[in-house]
Design a protein around this motif. Structure first.
Motif, short mmCIF file in Angstrom:
data_model
loop_
_atom_site.label_atom_id
_atom_site.label_comp_id
_atom_site.label_asym_id
_atom_site.label_seq_id
_atom_site.Cartn_x
_atom_site.Cartn_y
_atom_site.Cartn_z
N THR A 101 0.82 -1.22 0.00
CA THR A 101 0.00 0.00 0.00
C THR A 101 0.85 1.27 0.00
N TRP A 102 2.17 1.10 0.14
CA TRP A 102 3.04 2.27 0.21
C TRP A 102 3.27 2.86 -1.17
N SER A 103 3.53 4.15 -1.22
CA SER A 103 3.80 4.83 -2.48
C SER A 103 5.24 4.58 -2.93
N PRO A 104 5.46 4.14 -4.18
CA PRO A 104 6.82 3.92 -4.67
C PRO A 104 7.68 5.18 -4.62
N LEU A 146 12.15 8.32 -2.12
CA LEU A 146 12.58 9.55 -1.45
C LEU A 146 13.03 9.28 -0.02
N VAL A 147 12.25 8.51 0.71
CA VAL A 147 12.60 8.24 2.11
C VAL A 147 13.89 7.44 2.22
N SER A 148 14.06 6.44 1.36
CA SER A 148 15.29 5.64 1.39
C SER A 148 16.50 6.52 1.07
N LEU A 166 6.33 -1.13 -8.15
CA LEU A 166 7.53 -0.30 -8.32
C LEU A 166 7.82 0.01 -9.78
N GLU A 167 7.10 -0.61 -10.70
CA GLU A 167 7.37 -0.40 -12.12
C GLU A 167 7.22 1.07 -12.52
N ILE A 168 6.40 1.81 -11.79
CA ILE A 168 6.17 3.22 -12.11
C ILE A 168 7.46 4.04 -11.98
N GLY A 173 11.13 -0.01 -11.39
CA GLY A 173 11.32 -1.32 -10.80
C GLY A 173 12.21 -1.31 -9.57
N THR A 174 12.43 -2.51 -9.04
CA THR A 174 13.23 -2.68 -7.83
C THR A 174 14.64 -2.14 -7.98
N SER A 175 15.22 -2.34 -9.16
CA SER A 175 16.61 -1.91 -9.38
C SER A 175 16.78 -0.41 -9.16
N THR A 176 15.73 0.38 -9.44
CA THR A 176 15.81 1.82 -9.26
C THR A 176 16.05 2.16 -7.79
N VAL A 177 15.37 1.44 -6.90
CA VAL A 177 15.49 1.73 -5.47
C VAL A 177 16.88 1.32 -4.95
#
Length: 452
Positions: free
Chosen positions: A370-373, A378-380, A415-417, A420-424
């Protein structure tokens, strides 16, 4: 400061560290012994709670640095082996405590394939320095930029950035600053060009490190969690990383060039640059050159073509240099083993979260989906920025990557928006490098104020 004052200060620091360590042990013990219901994670086992406590110990130890960072990593692996593995002390075993880890898997964190990739980077750097290949490359790479001061600055930025992709940032900066020493003699003592050239080195070294997986430790930690078969299993290769990150490095270096020229214009229009350094001609030099070319090509070419993966390729330069005598046992002492231990500690934390099932129960109990990507990204990044002001970039990545890998796995396609995961995960590695660059840029601004 007198010797007595230094001794007093040293004693005060030692006492402070002892009290900090005692406080960390107390907090860890409290977390270790709390009722599992306190954590609000349904199905949490005793073993998983111990992993949380060990994670708390690691975080506080790396933040306070009451013990060396590498010692924290070694402590993580030791505590895990004796308390949450199948070879734990008897008081830590029993029915109904959850799934115990395999001690050999914990110990294998230090021999993870990514660690071999890390070692290959160190070995290549030592071989380049020992043979004089770094000097030879610098001499030939700077020539196309000519003698115009602005172009020489651009050349230094690009050479430093390129070296930093394959050699540690610290070693690259030390090497390039050595080359700068004769340049200063030809520049006015009160000119701003000296400052501009000097600041170009740490900026380019930190930015260049983003270009390859071996450029800086956070990159390799990100690669570990991106490609972990029991985790995200994205299969990102050395070449794929470079395909995305190398163009970004070039753009950032060009921006740095313009910023430095704006704030630190050169008085002299030309610079006579003579890069000096010993180049050891002979068959071993050709072995180093050929090995560099083969290794980098095998890293870049997809596995589908060669049949050999990135981590296995890393064994090639180590084997060749050892057999031919390019690298000796004494040379191995130059490897920064403390950094390798730090990386291994981060891998052990990740193993604890996945192997104990903690990651799975956290995914089921916490509504990550439910969290916003955008908020996650930003938080990370902000947490990375905050932690990197207190602890090393490697320790920051070692702490954040296991957590974010769990979060990203739980969020799945959402996370695709943002790519994806790699972006984070790659974003955290990039944030660690750009933070150093930003700090260097801030120092540059402070120097400018002093000049004015």
């Amino acid at each position: 400061m007198s010797e007595s004052n230094l001794n007093t200060l040293s004693t005060h620091i030692e006492r402070k560290k002892v009290w900090q360590l005692l406080g960390i042990v107390l907090v860890t013990a409290i977390v270790w012994n709390l009722p599992t219901s306190v954590f609000g994670i349904e199905g949490l086992t005793v073993v998983q709670q111990r992993i949380i406590a060990i994670f708390v110990f690691a975080t506080l130890s790396w933040l306070t640095e009451c013990i060396p960072a590498w010692a924290t990593s070694l402590a993580i692996m030791t505590i895990m082996c004796v308390t949450v593995s199948e070879n734990s002390f008897l008081p830590f075993k029993g029915d109904g405590i959850g799934e115990l880890l395999k001690s050999k898997d914990i110990m294998a964190s230090f021999a993870d394939p990514i660690i071999m990739l890390f070692l290959a980077g160190f070995i290549l750097a030592i071989a380049a320095s020992k043979s004089g290949l770094d000097t030879l490359l610098a001499k030939n790479m700077i020539r196309p930029f000519g003698k115009k001061s602005e172009n020489v600055l651009l050349g230094f930025l690009f050479i430093t950035g390129t070296f930093s992709m394959f050699i540690s940032n610290t070693a690259t900066a030390a090497l390039m600053l050595t080359f700068l020493t004769p340049v200063f003699a030809s520049l006015p003592a009160n000119g701003k060009g000296r400052i501009g050239l000097t600041m170009a080195i740490p900026l380019a070294a930190n930015l260049g490190g983003m270009g390859t997986p071996i450029g800086t430790p956070p990159n390799m930690i990100a690669m570990k969690f991106l490609n972990d078969p029991e985790g995200l299993n994205l299969g990102i290769s050395f070449g794929q990383w470079m395909l995305v990150m190398a163009p970004l490095v070039i753009i950032l270096l060009l921006i740095c060039w313009k910023v430095i020229l704006y704030f630190f214009p050169f008085t002299n229009k030309t610079i006579e640059l003579q890069i000096t350094g010993e180049v050891h001609r002979g068959w071993r030099m050709y072995v180093v050159i050929a090995t560099f070319i083969v290794t980098i090509l095998l890293w870049i070419i997809p596995k589908e073509v060669t049949g050999i993966n990135t981590n296995t390729v890393s064994m090639i330069p180590m084997g060749i240099f050892a057999i031919t005598g390019v690298i000796t046992a004494k040379d191995l002492q130059q490897i920064d083993w403390s950094v390798i231990w730090m990386v291994a500690g981060g891998f052990a934390l990740g193993l604890g979260m996945n192997g104990s099932g903690l990651a799975d129960v956290a995914i089921e109990s916490i509504p990550f989906g439910t969290w916003s990507p955008i908020i996650i990204l930003l938080v990370s990044g902000l947490i990375c920025y905050f932690l990197s002001n207190f602890i090393s970039n490697t320790a920051t990545a070692a702490l954040l990557m296991p957590i974010l890998a769990v979060v990203c796995r739980a969020m799945g396609d959402k996370l695709e928006i943002i790519g994806g995961t790699s972006t984070v995960l790659i974003g955290i590695a990039v944030a660690a490098s750009t933070l150093c660059a930003c700090q260097s840029l801030l120092l540059l601004m402070l120097l400018l104020i002093q000049q004015v």
